[in-house]
Design a protein around this motif. Structure first.
Motif, PDB file in Angstrom:
ATOM      1  N   VAL A 163       0.846  -1.200   0.000  1.00 30.49           N
ATOM      2  CA  VAL A 163       0.000   0.000   0.000  1.00 30.49           C
ATOM      3  C   VAL A 163       0.879   1.247   0.000  1.00 30.49           C
ATOM      4  O   VAL A 163       0.653   2.182  -0.780  1.00 30.49           O
ATOM      5  N   TYR A 164       1.914   1.274   0.848  1.00 28.75           N
ATOM      6  CA  TYR A 164       2.836   2.408   0.857  1.00 28.75           C
ATOM      7  C   TYR A 164       3.503   2.581  -0.507  1.00 28.75           C
ATOM      8  O   TYR A 164       3.648   3.693  -1.006  1.00 28.75           O
ATOM      9  N   ARG A 165       3.897   1.482  -1.130  1.00 28.00           N
ATOM     10  CA  ARG A 165       4.547   1.539  -2.443  1.00 28.00           C
ATOM     11  C   ARG A 165       3.597   2.103  -3.491  1.00 28.00           C
ATOM     12  O   ARG A 165       3.973   2.950  -4.303  1.00 28.00           O
ATOM     13  N   TRP A 166       2.338   1.663  -3.487  1.00 24.99           N
ATOM     14  CA  TRP A 166       1.348   2.155  -4.445  1.00 24.99           C
ATOM     15  C   TRP A 166       1.098   3.645  -4.246  1.00 24.99           C
ATOM     16  O   TRP A 166       0.888   4.384  -5.208  1.00 24.99           O
ATOM     17  N   ILE A 167       1.116   4.085  -2.991  1.00 20.99           N
ATOM     18  CA  ILE A 167       0.944   5.515  -2.701  1.00 20.99           C
ATOM     19  C   ILE A 167       2.141   6.289  -3.250  1.00 20.99           C
ATOM     20  O   ILE A 167       1.975   7.310  -3.929  1.00 20.99           O
ATOM     21  N   GLN A 168       3.356   5.799  -2.984  1.00 21.70           N
ATOM     22  CA  GLN A 168       4.566   6.484  -3.463  1.00 21.70           C
ATOM     23  C   GLN A 168       4.606   6.576  -4.977  1.00 21.70           C
ATOM     24  O   GLN A 168       5.070   7.570  -5.532  1.00 21.70           O
ATOM     25  N   ARG A 169       4.120   5.558  -5.664  1.00 21.44           N
ATOM     26  CA  ARG A 169       4.134   5.527  -7.122  1.00 21.44           C
ATOM     27  C   ARG A 169       2.975   6.297  -7.740  1.00 21.44           C
ATOM     28  O   ARG A 169       2.851   6.375  -8.955  1.00 21.44           O
ATOM     29  N   GLY A 170       2.085   6.833  -6.899  1.00 21.00           N
ATOM     30  CA  GLY A 170       0.954   7.606  -7.400  1.00 21.00           C
ATOM     31  C   GLY A 170      -0.191   6.754  -7.902  1.00 21.00           C
ATOM     32  O   GLY A 170      -1.115   7.270  -8.533  1.00 21.00           O
ATOM     33  N   MET A 171      -0.147   5.465  -7.629  1.00 21.03           N
ATOM     34  CA  MET A 171      -1.205   4.563  -8.082  1.00 21.03           C
ATOM     35  C   MET A 171      -2.420   4.601  -7.162  1.00 21.03           C
ATOM     36  O   MET A 171      -3.524   4.241  -7.563  1.00 21.03           O
ATOM     37  N   LEU A 172      -2.204   5.029  -5.930  1.00 19.10           N
ATOM     38  CA  LEU A 172      -3.258   5.049  -4.922  1.00 19.10           C
ATOM     39  C   LEU A 172      -3.186   6.388  -4.200  1.00 19.10           C
ATOM     40  O   LEU A 172      -2.179   6.696  -3.558  1.00 19.10           O
TER      41      LEU A 172
END
Length: 64
Positions: free
Chosen positions: A25-34
């Motif tokens: 979830v943190y990774r998806w947030i960092q990548r702008g996906m979430l």
């Protein structure tokens, strides 16, 4: 008329909702996906954003 408050999820709750690891979830947030917002010392995500994230992605140009 009473407005219903939007349900917000902290990262670990969002991970449970998505059946994923909090690190993902943190990774998806960092990548702008979430999309996430900061509320005090926490990152929070809306239920609408989580449900949208779960929707299948359709290509804009179908393969021929």
């Amino acid at each position: 008329m009473v407005e219903q408050l939007e349900r917000l999820y902290r990262v670990h709750e969002a991970a449970e909702f998505l059946r994923a690891n909090p690190a993902s979830v943190y990774r998806w947030i960092q990548r702008g996906m979430l999309p996430a917002r900061r509320a005090s010392n926490y990152l929070v995500l809306t239920e609408e954003d989580l449900r949208s994230f779960l929707q299948p992605v359709t290509p804009s140009h179908p393969k021929q």
